[in-house]
Design an enzyme around this catalytic site. Structure first.
Site, short mmCIF file in Angstrom:
data_model
loop_
_atom_site.label_atom_id
_atom_site.label_comp_id
_atom_site.label_asym_id
_atom_site.label_seq_id
_atom_site.Cartn_x
_atom_site.Cartn_y
_atom_site.Cartn_z
N LYS A 162 0.21 -8.12 9.56
CA LYS A 162 -0.82 -9.12 9.44
C LYS A 162 -1.05 -10.04 10.80
CE LYS A 162 -2.36 -12.70 6.17
NZ LYS A 162 -2.38 -13.53 5.04
N SER B 79 -5.60 -13.44 1.39
CA SER B 79 -6.00 -13.49 2.65
C SER B 79 -5.39 -12.21 3.71
CB SER B 79 -5.53 -14.67 3.61
OG SER B 79 -4.24 -14.77 3.67
N SER C 38 -2.12 -14.72 -1.39
CA SER C 38 -2.61 -14.12 -0.58
C SER C 38 -1.62 -12.55 -0.36
CB SER C 38 -2.44 -14.72 0.99
OG SER C 38 -3.41 -15.71 0.84
#
Length: 449
Positions: free
Chosen positions: A75, A150, A174
């Site tokens: 990420k 996210s 997330s």
């Protein structure tokens, strides 16, 4: 059927594939899925160089670890020495960090191929993955729908079969949200079990690193590089490396219900059917005051995020998207008294969950609805109309506010074929115990055992 990390490791171990072949396959698949917008930085030449180094180690008979040569995506809020780290925002310069996050460093030492950086909701400050300086990520199950966020890029990369596993972060769901929306597995450890060093923060008392993977077994295979003490993150001082996953004879599971924990009729039906298939002792328990606890989670999140971003926000507010800037400005309007009240409620939630009786895991749907359409601003379920953002975090915030280990497991699909996830939560620090319950549940639901 997407290939799992365990399958890739087995192929490497018996010489059926090379790291270079795995890397080439992943790069080809990434090209095929470019329309999903899962990656924000991907250097094919660098990926192949890493793979060639893994080839050499394996040809000498000295792989760095069992995962040597396996591609893993990261990420875009994890610092990496070889890729820019931007948190998908224009508020920071697009420059390599010069240092790896601890978990990335662990994986790199083990020989894993750091495959690329994945798209995310700007600064992890949202749960749809619609707000990103690189544009929204699309759901591999249906590109007209969101991935959730996210860690949406990581979820899309795994669900599309580009990589078998990816790193994410989790402040209010997330990791679990995109796992539930995309039909894969997502694990958030207990607060303090895994190092957050080098993971750009959103809310330091709620944040946790996490894993998204094609199978539950893949999560278990990667946790040795994930859990344990790190001198760079004092919250891990008492953390233990991964311990053996116990066998549980008859785990007791509590199904949380109550005002503020509603879900759509279709999600409820899929969940109910899946719970019956587990054959476990499942009892309903009501969480009183869920709305107040949710408000406490939001207050802590906004206060801590605004504190971290304060100087940058004053210096260059234009670097943030209007939505993220509005969140940060709202956090500045909260007072110290508001924060203290929220922290008091946090303690009350932890005591309430602990006092529910003898339980091995708490269960909820990962999401109250299936993945919404891109652009949908509102969701209706259980007699309520809430924003899409709030619907994504509707259940997941509990695990962050109370510091619990949590996992999302695919448990079925809606009438339109979109995935439904089941979320299990354990007691703080008892990650292995939770994973034992999850393994039993997964075998019953997804493996027919």
């Amino acid at each position: 059927m997407i290939e799992t990390l365990a399958q890739q490791m087995a192929q490497l171990a018996r010489g059926a594939v090379t790291p270079s072949l795995l890397a080439e396959r992943a790069l080809a698949r990434a090209g095929e899925c470019a329309g999903l917008n899962a990656f924000v930085a991907l250097d094919a030449a660098h990926v192949l160089r890493q793979a060639a180094e893994a080839d050499a180690r394996r040809s000498r008979g000295s792989p760095a670890s069992p995962i040597d040569g396996v591609p893993i995506a990261v990420k875009d809020n994890y610092l990496t020495i070889d890729y820019p780290t931007t948190a998908c925002s224009r508020a920071l310069p697009l420059e390599p960090a010069g240092v790896d996050a601890t978990i990335v460093a662990n994986l790199r030492r083990a020989g894993a191929i750091i495959f690329g950086k994945t798209n995310m909701h700007e600064w992890a400050y949202g749960a749809t993955n619609a707000t990103s300086s690189f544009g929204p990520t699309r759901n591999p199950r249906n590109p007209d729908h969101i991935t959730g966020g996210s860690s949406g890029g990581s979820g899309a990369a795994v669900a599309a079969g580009v990589v078998a596993a990816a790193l994410g972060s989790d402040t209010g769901g997330s990791v679990r949200i995109p796992s539930g929306a995309c039909g894969i597995y997502g694990f958030k450890p207990s607060y303090g079990r895994a190092s957050r060093h080098g993971v750009l923060p959103l809310s330091w008392s709620l944040d946790a690193p996490g894993l998204l993977a094609a199978a539950l077994e893949d999560i278990l295979l990667l946790l040795p590089y994930f859990l344990g003490a790190d001198a760079c993150d004092p919250t891990t001082a008492r953390s233990r490396p991964l311990e053996p996953i116990p066998d549980l004879d008859a785990p007791r599971v509590l199904n949380l219900v109550g005002n503020g924990l509603e879900r759509s009729a279709e999600v409820d039906q899929v969940m109910s059917t899946a719970l019956i298939r587990t054959g476990l002792d499942v009892t309903d328990r009501e969480v009183e005051g869920a709305a107040a606890y949710f408000a406490a989670w939001e207050a802590i999140l906004h206060c801590e995020a605004s504190s971290y971003h304060g100087a940058q926000l004053d210096r260059d507010p234009s670097g943030y998207s209007p939505v993220t800037r509005a969140h940060l400005e709202a956090g500045r309007m909260l007072t110290g008294v508001d924060l203290l009240k929220a922290q008091k409620l946090r303690g009350q939630l932890m005591a309430h969950l602990d006092g529910l009786g003898d339980w091995d895991a708490l269960v909820l749907p990962t999401l109250p609805v299936v993945a919404p359409l891109i652009g949908d601003e509102w969701q209706s379920f259980g007699g309520r109309k809430v924003t899409t953002q709030d619907s994504m975090t509707w259940f997941c915030w509990i695990g962050n506010l109370a510091g619990l280990p949590c996992i999302s497991i695919p448990c079925g699909a809606s009438s339109n074929g979109l995935p439904v996830g089941m979320m299990l939560m354990g007691r703080p620090g008892a990650d292995e115990h939770l994973l034992a319950v999850a393994r039993r549940v997964d075998r019953r639901i997804n493996m027919g055992a």
